[in-house]
Design a protein around this motif. Structure first.
Motif, mmCIF file in Angstrom:
data_model
loop_
_atom_site.group_PDB
_atom_site.id
_atom_site.type_symbol
_atom_site.label_atom_id
_atom_site.label_comp_id
_atom_site.label_asym_id
_atom_site.label_seq_id
_atom_site.Cartn_x
_atom_site.Cartn_y
_atom_site.Cartn_z
ATOM 1 N N TYR A 1 3.595 -5.910 73.765
ATOM 2 C CA TYR A 1 3.859 -5.876 74.339
ATOM 3 C C TYR A 1 5.156 -5.962 74.948
ATOM 4 O O TYR A 1 5.749 -6.665 75.161
ATOM 5 N N GLY A 2 5.279 -4.911 75.897
ATOM 6 C CA GLY A 2 6.236 -4.137 76.572
ATOM 7 C C GLY A 2 6.454 -5.720 77.892
ATOM 8 O O GLY A 2 6.143 -6.657 78.368
ATOM 9 N N THR A 3 7.955 -5.716 78.634
ATOM 10 C CA THR A 3 8.294 -6.846 79.273
ATOM 11 C C THR A 3 7.522 -5.983 80.399
ATOM 12 O O THR A 3 7.273 -5.508 81.510
ATOM 13 N N PRO A 4 6.868 -7.642 81.424
ATOM 14 C CA PRO A 4 6.171 -7.292 82.368
ATOM 15 C C PRO A 4 7.701 -7.471 83.274
ATOM 16 O O PRO A 4 8.465 -7.187 83.643
ATOM 17 N N LEU A 5 6.443 -6.455 84.565
ATOM 18 C CA LEU A 5 7.703 -6.420 85.777
ATOM 19 C C LEU A 5 6.396 -7.603 86.706
ATOM 20 O O LEU A 5 5.903 -6.902 87.263
ATOM 21 N N ALA A 6 7.952 -7.624 87.707
ATOM 22 C CA ALA A 6 7.516 -8.316 89.380
ATOM 23 C C ALA A 6 7.426 -7.450 89.949
ATOM 24 O O ALA A 6 7.524 -6.950 90.242
ATOM 25 N N VAL A 7 6.224 -7.826 90.363
ATOM 26 C CA VAL A 7 5.317 -6.256 91.568
ATOM 27 C C VAL A 7 5.408 -7.133 92.648
ATOM 28 O O VAL A 7 5.588 -6.489 94.110
ATOM 29 N N HIS A 8 5.249 -8.724 92.822
ATOM 30 C CA HIS A 8 5.312 -9.106 93.935
ATOM 31 C C HIS A 8 5.511 -10.660 94.102
ATOM 32 O O HIS A 8 5.007 -11.506 93.343
ATOM 33 N N THR A 9 6.725 -11.322 94.546
ATOM 34 C CA THR A 9 6.805 -12.475 94.378
ATOM 35 C C THR A 9 7.136 -13.116 95.934
ATOM 36 O O THR A 9 7.806 -12.577 96.942
ATOM 37 N N THR A 10 6.536 -14.617 96.041
ATOM 38 C CA THR A 10 6.973 -15.265 97.399
ATOM 39 C C THR A 10 7.415 -16.589 96.827
ATOM 40 O O THR A 10 8.099 -16.878 95.803
ATOM 41 N N SER A 11 7.248 -17.520 97.604
ATOM 42 C CA SER A 11 8.405 -18.648 97.304
ATOM 43 C C SER A 11 7.631 -19.682 96.062
ATOM 44 O O SER A 11 8.120 -20.181 95.527
ATOM 45 N N THR A 12 5.871 -19.615 95.399
ATOM 46 C CA THR A 12 5.630 -20.247 95.090
ATOM 47 C C THR A 12 4.628 -19.306 94.219
ATOM 48 O O THR A 12 3.883 -19.971 92.939
ATOM 49 N N GLU A 13 4.391 -18.097 94.479
ATOM 50 C CA GLU A 13 4.100 -17.556 93.579
ATOM 51 C C GLU A 13 4.593 -15.540 93.164
ATOM 52 O O GLU A 13 5.371 -15.743 93.266
ATOM 53 N N THR A 14 3.976 -15.497 91.640
ATOM 54 C CA THR A 14 3.966 -13.758 91.531
ATOM 55 C C THR A 14 2.738 -13.260 90.526
ATOM 56 O O THR A 14 2.627 -13.821 89.725
ATOM 57 N N THR A 15 3.300 -11.952 91.208
ATOM 58 C CA THR A 15 2.153 -11.490 90.114
ATOM 59 C C THR A 15 2.890 -10.374 89.405
ATOM 60 O O THR A 15 3.765 -9.594 89.643
ATOM 61 N N VAL A 16 2.192 -10.535 88.147
ATOM 62 C CA VAL A 16 3.753 -9.178 87.280
ATOM 63 C C VAL A 16 2.203 -8.740 86.500
ATOM 64 O O VAL A 16 1.100 -8.924 86.278
ATOM 65 N N GLY A 17 2.910 -7.504 86.317
ATOM 66 C CA GLY A 17 2.060 -6.290 85.253
ATOM 67 C C GLY A 17 2.914 -5.829 84.368
ATOM 68 O O GLY A 17 3.751 -6.136 84.154
ATOM 69 N N TRP A 18 2.403 -5.479 83.722
ATOM 70 C CA TRP A 18 2.907 -4.121 82.249
ATOM 71 C C TRP A 18 2.288 -3.229 81.599
ATOM 72 O O TRP A 18 0.896 -2.922 82.271
#
Length: 615
Positions: free
Chosen positions: A301-318
């Motif tokens: 699968y391709g490169t994931p993309l960070a959709v939402h990032t805070t100081s302690t978390e990140t949501t990534v999708g692909w």
């Protein structure tokens, strides 16, 4: 109703983030994100609670586990890791890893004390259980991490969310603690029964059925299981006598979307103390691993993309291919180490417990229903935001509330900070545990039990406050504490008294034992019951649990009724047993003078008392 509504909010948020991701990349929604059935036959792996010692006769059983088709084995030396490294367990874990089998270390969570289960230091609060669990996890990795320990098996897990989701939040935090402290670890949670949907994101695997074949025939998983990756579910089925029943159990487990399975003809009291006969074992491997001939791995699968990032978390999708319906889930890698999996084929995940202002490399691999796994795709760089500028104050008043032979109780004044996330404790400069804020009431004294220490040894503790932004305070301490030195015999003042309606037994345990045993020979016949220390034990009390001997060897069935444990203050154990229970062993005859042996094991050298007459 409340928990279903909570789950709905989770899916609405995920859908919104996925929609945003699709808009950014300009693609249509992938078909498999709807959670539809996989296009290929399901292939399972066996996951075995290997509650037998990997030395002597048990060594051959552990060797049998190292075969294609076995994915998980659970090691359980002392209902936990014990205190010292066992070379036989070390060798078994290393051999299993070389064969592609993940060995999980057993850790009891005591239902967080909600059923009255007490920790080894005889406490029943969720905070005390959370502290013990994390210390057991650290001990497992200290003893066997270098041998290839694959993760942690959390047993005695609650199955309801709890008031204000307190139970599931605690288990979620324990799960994340393992992943933060030991990158690459897998986790299993075992309620043994259906859970509420709030547990969907706790652990890599949920053991949702543990019971007899006859019960399994009529059992159905809850509907929310259908949307998830089959490799998130594990079923354990015992008392499955024939190969026909075995075949039916495997077929039912596949219909019920269990990616992990173990079936055995063994029965209670402990159906996990051996392995099935060779022919049965081979038939189970063949039935579970069938995948319809599909051996093709999903595409990378391709490169994931960070959709939402805070100081302690990140949501990534692909974005997977729109017509690729084979994928049932994904594994996500952080800096080259697999740190979590998705709940289902939705190409989205949130990574927790990250450090502020740090760059990470995130990559994704795909899994299909036939058990094939792709290579990780190209990694993306994700940088967390900086923490806010408000660093919390250090814990106030760090002190010891109790010092014993192999344990101490730390205490400090609870913080009243609005954004308090929790407290961290270190021992001798190494992380020991993290206590989440919801287990502490503002204004109260925070008490943290620390067990598994060596007698007469100095330990240095520091404590920190942590906020939701990822800031950590300056250290409170250092506080140096020396455990006491034991004196006298390991077990003293052992005895008992026969009363009108009950029999009372008591003993003082002067060393830190994990297991406080009382073996009772009601009929004074060494040839009946379990042969130990010169008696034939008809009854066994282990800490707060009561058993009657059945069959041969170490075979015990629980005795119905309330716990016989009256008190264990300062390790002075008092048990009271109804006279009717002992009379039942004698076929209804009155209870007379009989023999007993007190025994301690785990965390200290094994010790038996002399045979004692109870009158």
């Amino acid at each position: 109703m409340l928990h279903r509504h909570g789950r709905g909010r989770l899916h609405l948020r995920a859908a919104a983030v996925l929609t945003a991701l699709i808009g950014i990349l300009g693609a249509s929604t992938p078909a498999q994100a709807t959670g539809g059935p996989p296009a290929t036959a399901a292939a399972q792996q066996l996951a075995v609670p290997a509650y037998f010692y990997p030395g002597g006769d048990g060594a051959a059983l552990w060797q049998r586990l190292n075969t294609p088709g076995v994915g998980i084995a659970v090691a359980n030396p002392f209902s936990g890791p014990g205190k010292t490294r066992d070379p036989n367990y070390a060798a078994a874990i290393a051999a299993a890893k070389a064969a592609g089998v993940r060995v999980f270390g057993y850790v009891a969570t005591g239902y967080l004390g909600t059923t009255g289960r007490a920790t080894r230091l005889n406490e029943t609060t969720p905070a005390a259980w959370a502290a013990q669990v994390q210390q057991d996890v650290a001990t497992w990795y200290r003893l066997y991490g270098a041998d290839g320990l694959g993760g942690i098996f959390f047993d005695e897990v609650q199955n309801v969310c709890g008031p204000q989701d307190a139970y599931v939040k605690t288990y979620r935090e324990l799960d994340r603690h393992v992943r933060r402290a030991f990158p690459g670890a897998f986790t299993v949670v075992n309620p043994g029964i259906d859970t509420e949907p709030c547990y969907a994101d706790v652990g890599d695997v949920i053991l949702t059925f543990e019971g007899a074949y006859e019960t399994y025939l009529g059992w159905q998983p809850p509907s929310w299981h259908r949307a998830l990756d089959p490799r998130r579910f594990w079923h354990l089925v015992h008392a499955t006598d024939t190969t026909e029943q075995l075949a039916n159990a495997v077929a039912l487990s596949k219909q019920r979307q269990a990616g992990y399975l173990y079936v055995t003809p063994d029965v209670l009291a402990n159906p996990w103390d051996s392995l099935p006969p060779d022919a049965y074992w081979s038939a189970q491997l063949a039935a579970a691993s069938g995948n319809g001939g599909d051996t093709a791995a999903p595409r990378v699968y391709g490169t994931p993309l960070a959709v939402h990032t805070t100081s302690t978390e990140t949501t990534v999708g692909w974005l997977p291919a729109a017509d690729d319906g084979r994928v049932t889930g994904y594994d996500v890698y952080l800096d080259g180490v697999r740190v979590t999996g998705t709940l289902n084929a939705l190409p989205l995940v949130t990574l927790h417990g990250l450090d502020p202002a740090r760059s990470y490399r995130v990559a994704v691999a795909a899994r299909d229903a036939a058990g094939n796994v792709s290579a990780p795709g190209r990694a993306a760089t994700v940088t967390t935001k900086a923490a806010d500028a408000s660093v919390p104050a250090a814990p106030s008043g760090l002190r010891t509330a109790e010092i014993k032979v192999a344990s101490v109780r730390l205490a400090w004044d609870a913080s009243g900070a609005a954004d308090l996330a929790g407290y961290d404790v270190e021992v001798n400069g190494q992380p020991l545990l993290s206590l989440p804020s919801w287990l502490v009431t503002a204004g109260d004294t925070v008490g943290v039990p620390v067990s598994g220490l060596e007698p007469g040894t100095a330990y240095t503790f520091t404590a920190y406050t942590r906020d939701s932004s990822g800031n950590r305070s300056a250290a409170a301490g250092p506080l140096t504490v020396t455990t006491t030195v034991p004196s006298g015999d390991p077990i003293t003042d052992a005895g008992g008294v026969i009363g009108t309606d009950s029999v009372t037994y008591q003993a003082q345990f002067n060393l830190p034992f994990d297991f406080h045993h009382l073996f009772i020979d009601v009929d004074n016949d060494a040839a009946t019951g379990f042969a130990t220390a010169g008696i034939g034990a008809d009854l066994l009390i282990e800490n707060a649990w009561f058993y009657r001997h059945t069959g041969t060897g170490w075979s015990w069935a629980p005795v119905d009724g309330p716990s016989p444990l009256v008190s264990s203050d300062d390790d002075h154990y008092v048990w009271r047993v109804p006279a009717s229970v002992l009379s039942d062993v004698l076929g209804g005859a009155p209870v007379g003078p009989h023999r007993a042996v007190f025994h301690g094991s785990g965390s200290s050298p094994e010790t038996y008392t002399a045979v004692i007459t109870i009158s």
